[in-house]
Scaffold this motif. Structure first.
Motif, short mmCIF file in Angstrom:
data_model
loop_
_atom_site.label_atom_id
_atom_site.label_comp_id
_atom_site.label_asym_id
_atom_site.label_seq_id
_atom_site.Cartn_x
_atom_site.Cartn_y
_atom_site.Cartn_z
N VAL A 153 -1.55 -11.56 5.72
CA VAL A 153 -2.41 -12.52 6.42
C VAL A 153 -3.43 -13.10 5.45
O VAL A 153 -4.19 -12.36 4.83
N PRO A 154 -3.49 -14.42 5.31
CA PRO A 154 -4.51 -15.01 4.45
C PRO A 154 -5.89 -14.97 5.08
O PRO A 154 -6.03 -14.93 6.31
N LEU A 155 -6.91 -14.93 4.25
CA LEU A 155 -8.31 -14.99 4.64
C LEU A 155 -8.81 -13.74 5.36
O LEU A 155 -9.90 -13.71 5.89
N GLN A 156 -7.98 -12.67 5.35
CA GLN A 156 -8.40 -11.37 5.87
C GLN A 156 -7.88 -10.26 4.96
O GLN A 156 -7.65 -9.13 5.40
N ALA A 157 -7.70 -10.56 3.68
CA ALA A 157 -6.99 -9.65 2.78
C ALA A 157 -7.58 -8.23 2.73
O ALA A 157 -6.82 -7.26 2.82
N PRO A 158 -8.89 -8.04 2.60
CA PRO A 158 -9.39 -6.66 2.52
C PRO A 158 -9.03 -5.84 3.75
O PRO A 158 -8.62 -4.67 3.63
N TYR A 159 -9.17 -6.43 4.92
CA TYR A 159 -8.83 -5.71 6.15
C TYR A 159 -7.34 -5.39 6.20
O TYR A 159 -6.94 -4.26 6.50
N ILE A 160 -6.51 -6.39 5.91
CA ILE A 160 -5.06 -6.20 5.96
C ILE A 160 -4.62 -5.13 4.96
O ILE A 160 -3.81 -4.25 5.27
N ILE A 161 -5.16 -5.20 3.76
CA ILE A 161 -4.86 -4.18 2.75
C ILE A 161 -5.23 -2.80 3.26
O ILE A 161 -4.46 -1.83 3.12
N SER A 162 -6.40 -2.69 3.87
CA SER A 162 -6.86 -1.38 4.35
C SER A 162 -5.94 -0.83 5.43
O SER A 162 -5.68 0.37 5.48
N LYS A 163 -5.43 -1.70 6.29
CA LYS A 163 -4.59 -1.22 7.38
C LYS A 163 -3.18 -0.87 6.90
O LYS A 163 -2.54 0.03 7.44
N HIS A 164 -2.68 -1.57 5.87
CA HIS A 164 -1.44 -1.13 5.22
C HIS A 164 -1.66 0.27 4.63
O HIS A 164 -0.78 1.14 4.72
N ALA A 165 -2.81 0.47 4.00
CA ALA A 165 -3.10 1.76 3.36
C ALA A 165 -3.18 2.88 4.40
O ALA A 165 -2.66 3.98 4.17
N VAL A 166 -3.81 2.61 5.54
CA VAL A 166 -3.92 3.65 6.57
C VAL A 166 -2.54 4.01 7.11
O VAL A 166 -2.25 5.19 7.37
N LEU A 167 -1.67 3.02 7.28
CA LEU A 167 -0.33 3.31 7.76
C LEU A 167 0.41 4.19 6.76
O LEU A 167 1.04 5.19 7.13
N ALA A 168 0.33 3.86 5.48
CA ALA A 168 0.99 4.67 4.45
C ALA A 168 0.39 6.07 4.39
O ALA A 168 1.11 7.07 4.25
N LEU A 169 -0.93 6.15 4.48
CA LEU A 169 -1.60 7.46 4.49
C LEU A 169 -1.07 8.32 5.64
O LEU A 169 -0.78 9.51 5.46
N THR A 170 -0.93 7.71 6.80
CA THR A 170 -0.50 8.46 7.98
C THR A 170 0.96 8.89 7.87
O THR A 170 1.32 10.01 8.25
N GLU A 171 1.80 8.03 7.36
CA GLU A 171 3.21 8.39 7.16
C GLU A 171 3.33 9.54 6.16
O GLU A 171 4.10 10.49 6.38
N CYS A 172 2.58 9.45 5.06
CA CYS A 172 2.61 10.53 4.08
C CYS A 172 2.04 11.82 4.66
O CYS A 172 2.59 12.92 4.41
N LEU A 173 0.96 11.71 5.41
CA LEU A 173 0.35 12.90 6.00
C LEU A 173 1.31 13.59 6.96
O LEU A 173 1.40 14.83 6.99
N ARG A 174 2.03 12.82 7.74
CA ARG A 174 3.00 13.42 8.65
C ARG A 174 4.04 14.25 7.87
O ARG A 174 4.37 15.37 8.26
N LEU A 175 4.52 13.69 6.77
CA LEU A 175 5.50 14.40 5.95
C LEU A 175 4.90 15.66 5.34
O LEU A 175 5.55 16.71 5.27
N GLU A 176 3.65 15.57 4.89
CA GLU A 176 3.01 16.73 4.27
C GLU A 176 2.77 17.84 5.28
O GLU A 176 2.96 19.03 4.97
N VAL A 177 2.38 17.48 6.49
CA VAL A 177 2.19 18.47 7.55
C VAL A 177 3.52 19.16 7.87
O VAL A 177 3.58 20.39 8.05
N GLN A 178 4.59 18.37 7.92
CA GLN A 178 5.92 18.95 8.15
C GLN A 178 6.33 19.85 6.98
O GLN A 178 6.85 20.97 7.19
N LEU A 179 6.12 19.37 5.77
CA LEU A 179 6.51 20.13 4.57
C LEU A 179 5.79 21.48 4.52
O LEU A 179 6.38 22.50 4.13
#
Length: 290
Positions: A153-179
């Motif tokens: 999304v243009p003109l909202q880059a910091p927010y969009i970047i942060s929400k991509h990061a949170v999604l990746a963090l959560t996906e990785c965390l789920r795997l780590e909790v399972q591991l």
């Protein structure tokens, strides 16, 4: 099991509980019979919400805490486990927006978005999860991403970047909790679509004193987002949908499954076909089109 059977009687800790979807999640959790720990930097907002929930017969405490401060978050977790009880549901929800071209974004605004939206989630996980792991009863961690977490999304880059990061963090965390074999912990990602909040009014912009900064672009984006807010989903209705999906064991918790899901499908297709990002008509992201 339904949401009341799954969550009722447990303790929920919600950051950014003073407004928007955070307050909606708190109100619905209260209706399900949960005890609430309302966390925000806005003392007046969470005190008012606490009084509202207690007046309905609920159990709620309000604690002022800045999610950017790791020591404060650790102290918060210690206080909750000492004074309230084991946490059944941790909701890392606190978040802020930012409008304007990326090259016009003040450094302090960039840092504010990343420190709250991304590091705040990390601090919440780091402060609470060890105690949740050590307690044998089932527990849930919800991290708030966004429909913006699967979009460009243009003109909202910091927010969009942060929400991509949170999604990746959560996906990785789920795997780590399972591991690590912590089967009693459920990690889930919340992706709200347009839900009524004050995030757009409180969003950062660009410095009008900076040479060449396009203030008009930033503020016109704010106006467009406020137009979307006018038709956005009620936070309590959004919370009800999220709680029911969580109780069913879904990982991606979508406030509006059809249009948030379509944005996810579109993102998957873009990656599959390696299609370059394309501007939409009017340049702005409209969740209603997904």
């Amino acid at each position: 099991m339904d949401a009341r059977e799954t969550f009722g009687g447990g303790v929920a800790v919600i950051t950014g509980a003073g407004a928007g979807i955070g307050a909606g999640l708190a109100r619905h959790a209260n209706a399900l019979g949960m005890s609430l720990v309302l966390v925000d930097v806005d003392a007046a907002a969470i005190a008012t919400l606490r009084d509202e929930l207690v007046a309905t017969g609920g159990s709620a405490v309000d604690i002022v805490c800045d999610v950017r401060d790791p020591a404060a978050m650790t102290a918060l977790a210690e206080r909750v486990y000492r004074d309230v009880g084991p946490v059944r549901l941790l909701v890392n929800n606190a978040g802020v927006e930012q409008f304007g071209y990326l090259w016009d974004t003040p450094v302090q605004n960039w840092n504010r978005v990343m420190d709250i939206n991304v590091s705040g989630v990390f601090h919440g996980v780091r402060a609470f999860l060890p105690n949740m792991i050590a307690t044998p009863s089932p527990a849930w961690v919800w991290n708030l991403s966004s429909i913006g977490g699967v979009a460009a999304v243009p003109l909202q880059a910091p927010y969009i970047i942060s929400k991509h990061a949170v999604l990746a963090l959560t996906e990785c965390l789920r795997l780590e909790v399972q591991l690590a074999g912590h089967d009693h912990i459920q990690v889930q990602a919340v992706l709200p679509g347009a839900v009524k909040s004050n995030i757009f009014e409180a969003a950062g912009g660009v410095d009008p004193a900076a040479d060449g900064a396009d203030v008009a672009a930033a503020e016109s984006t704010r106006e467009a987002m406020l137009d979307i807010k006018a038709a956005a989903m009620d936070p309590v209705e959004a919370a009800e949908v999220v709680f029911e999906q969580a109780a069913r064991g879904e990982f991606y918790l979508l406030t509006q499954p059809e249009y948030v899901g379509s944005a996810m499908a579109e993102r998957a297709e873009v990656l599959r076909t390696q299609t370059a990002p394309q501007l939409r008509t009017g340049r702005r992201f409209d969740p209603a089109k997904h």
